[in-house]
Scaffold this motif. Structure first.
Motif, short mmCIF file in Angstrom:
data_model
loop_
_atom_site.label_atom_id
_atom_site.label_comp_id
_atom_site.label_asym_id
_atom_site.label_seq_id
_atom_site.Cartn_x
_atom_site.Cartn_y
_atom_site.Cartn_z
N ILE A 107 0.88 -1.18 0.00
CA ILE A 107 0.00 0.00 0.00
C ILE A 107 0.91 1.22 0.00
N LYS A 108 0.61 2.18 -0.83
CA LYS A 108 1.46 3.38 -0.91
C LYS A 108 1.23 4.31 0.28
N SER A 109 -0.01 4.36 0.73
CA SER A 109 -0.36 5.26 1.82
C SER A 109 -1.60 4.73 2.53
N PHE A 110 -1.62 4.84 3.85
CA PHE A 110 -2.80 4.44 4.61
C PHE A 110 -3.99 5.36 4.34
N MET A 140 -3.42 -3.61 13.03
CA MET A 140 -3.46 -2.57 12.00
C MET A 140 -4.86 -1.97 11.91
N GLY A 141 -5.87 -2.82 12.08
CA GLY A 141 -7.24 -2.32 12.09
C GLY A 141 -7.50 -1.38 13.24
N GLY A 142 -6.82 -1.58 14.38
CA GLY A 142 -6.93 -0.66 15.50
C GLY A 142 -6.29 0.68 15.20
N CYS A 143 -5.13 0.64 14.54
CA CYS A 143 -4.46 1.87 14.12
C CYS A 143 -5.34 2.67 13.17
N LEU A 144 -5.92 1.97 12.18
CA LEU A 144 -6.76 2.64 11.19
C LEU A 144 -8.09 3.08 11.80
N MET A 145 -8.60 2.31 12.76
CA MET A 145 -9.85 2.71 13.42
C MET A 145 -9.62 3.97 14.24
N LEU A 146 -8.46 4.08 14.87
CA LEU A 146 -8.14 5.30 15.62
C LEU A 146 -8.16 6.51 14.68
N SER A 147 -7.61 6.34 13.48
CA SER A 147 -7.67 7.41 12.48
C SER A 147 -9.11 7.67 12.07
N GLU A 154 -18.00 12.67 14.98
CA GLU A 154 -19.41 12.64 15.33
C GLU A 154 -20.08 11.30 15.00
N LYS A 155 -19.40 10.40 14.30
CA LYS A 155 -20.07 9.21 13.78
C LYS A 155 -19.98 7.99 14.70
N PHE A 156 -18.93 7.90 15.50
CA PHE A 156 -18.73 6.73 16.35
C PHE A 156 -19.17 7.03 17.78
N HIS A 157 -20.01 6.15 18.31
CA HIS A 157 -20.47 6.29 19.69
C HIS A 157 -19.41 5.79 20.68
N LEU A 158 -18.80 4.65 20.35
CA LEU A 158 -17.76 4.04 21.17
C LEU A 158 -16.70 3.42 20.27
N GLY A 159 -15.53 3.15 20.87
CA GLY A 159 -14.48 2.47 20.14
C GLY A 159 -13.82 1.40 21.00
N ILE A 160 -13.41 0.30 20.38
CA ILE A 160 -12.68 -0.76 21.06
C ILE A 160 -11.45 -1.09 20.21
N LEU A 161 -10.28 -0.95 20.79
CA LEU A 161 -9.04 -1.21 20.07
C LEU A 161 -8.31 -2.38 20.72
N SER A 162 -8.10 -3.43 19.95
CA SER A 162 -7.41 -4.62 20.42
C SER A 162 -5.98 -4.61 19.90
N ALA A 163 -5.02 -4.54 20.81
CA ALA A 163 -3.59 -4.52 20.43
C ALA A 163 -3.35 -3.61 19.24
N PRO A 164 -3.79 -2.36 19.31
CA PRO A 164 -3.67 -1.48 18.15
C PRO A 164 -2.20 -1.28 17.74
N MET A 165 -1.97 -1.28 16.45
CA MET A 165 -0.62 -1.13 15.91
C MET A 165 -0.21 0.34 16.04
N LEU A 166 0.38 0.67 17.19
CA LEU A 166 0.80 2.04 17.48
C LEU A 166 2.31 2.14 17.66
N GLY A 167 3.00 1.04 17.42
CA GLY A 167 4.45 1.04 17.52
C GLY A 167 5.00 -0.36 17.62
N GLU A 244 4.73 6.51 8.10
CA GLU A 244 4.06 7.79 7.90
C GLU A 244 2.84 7.92 8.82
N ARG A 245 2.11 6.84 9.02
CA ARG A 245 0.95 6.91 9.91
C ARG A 245 1.38 7.07 11.36
#
Length: 320
Positions: A107-110, A140-147, A154-167, A244-245
């Motif tokens: 992927i060239k860019s997230f 990776m889905g947690g990283c992208l969901m955070l974005s 305004e669209k998400f009521h709650l969020g759940i991140l499992s082992a988000p790819m943050l580093g 980059e992300r």
């Protein structure tokens, strides 16, 4: 309900003992740049009679994963009376690849992933699926969901991140290798040190994802039926997109702008992503609950029942 007749039906892979939950529909959504994204939507058992649910779960997988791997999790959310929607990120699962080589994570860019998420939000979830919307992302889905939370406050009521790819623990090495590869290699080449498996299975004893043998082998069984569900290794382009992300997320004030109430599931024995970097970033969130699991590997959703029981207790308390 959502009208599926306008979309191409998508295949689904099942084993004798592991099948898609009932009341599910899988189809291909074509993006503005003409890429086919495989999407699945499932409804609770009595939804066609009552048209009543607790809301919608957007459940997003990690790098090199696919919809089928989450059938069990999808069913568990259905049992809690939620509608569930998920899709294969472009470049993996049964969504379109970005290059001819089907085996490379490229992927060239997230931003491409951001755009796909935004399109599905705008064209499928918002007009056809009920609120409240809860975004769930792994790795990776947690990283992208955070974005996604940042871009759609305004669209998400709650969020759940499992082992988000943050580093990652070895980030300095990866950045150094990536910089060298920028000079001497193509974007489509495998990243040095990524250890592409060239289609070979990793035995359970050498896996760094879960301590649950049966769930690990269940995923292997799905891949044996359709090997192209998986990728063999990451490319230089993918590594640059990740870096980059990370730079964006780590900007001062970026995370602090996310108002969504978020539950973070952090595995202290994680060998794929860095649990300390997850904690550092999560602590910056204004509205968060961090739950640590001292004895689990990367994939808490695919872990042993004793760990999953604690996970679901935390999730149920959070969403209710």
């Amino acid at each position: 309900m959502f009208d599926y007749s306008q979309y191409e039906k998508a295949p689904v892979i099942e084993t004798k003992d592991f099948k898609s939950p009932k009341n599910g529909y899988l189809f291909f959504y074509k993006t503005l740049d003409k890429k086919k994204i495989r999407v699945g939507i499932w409804y609770p058992e009595n939804y066609t009679k009552t048209f009543s649910s607790k809301g919608t779960i957007l459940l997003q997988q990690g790098h090199n994963e696919f919809i089928e791997k989450y059938f069990e999790v999808i069913q568990e959310f259905l049992n809690r009376d939620f509608i569930v929607i998920c899709f294969d990120w472009r470049g993996q699962g049964m969504s379109d690849r970005m290059i001819d080589n089907q085996n490379k994570a490229y992927i060239k860019s997230f931003k491409k992933h951001d755009n796909d998420l935004n399109e599905i939000l705008s064209n499928i979830i918002e007009p056809y699926l009920p609120e409240p919307l809860i975004g769930v992302g792994h790795s990776m889905g947690g990283c992208l969901m955070l974005s996604g939370f940042y871009n759609n406050i305004e669209k998400f009521h709650l969020g759940i991140l499992s082992a988000p790819m943050l580093g990652f623990r070895n980030e300095k090495f990866l950045r150094s290798v990536s910089s060298v590869m920028n000079i001497f290699a193509k974007d489509t080449d495998y990243l040095i040190g990524s250890k592409p498996n060239m289609g070979q299975e990793t035995p359970y004893e050498k896996n760094d994802l879960t301590t649950d043998r049966s769930r690990y082998k269940r995923t292997q069984s799905l891949v044996r039926l359709h090997p192209n569900l998986r990728l063999w290794g990451v490319t230089n382009a993918f590594a640059k997109a990740v870096n980059e992300r990370f730079k964006i997320i780590r900007q001062e004030g970026w995370v602090e702008k996310i108002d969504t109430k978020i539950l973070v599931l952090n595995n202290l024995k994680d060998r794929v992503v860095d649990a300390k970097k997850i904690e550092t970033t999560s602590l910056r969130l204004p509205n968060k609950k961090i739950v640590t699991f001292p004895d689990t590997e990367h994939e808490i959703f695919m872990e042993k029942d004793i760990h999953r029981k604690k996970m679901w207790q935390k999730i149920d308390t959070f969403i209710n």
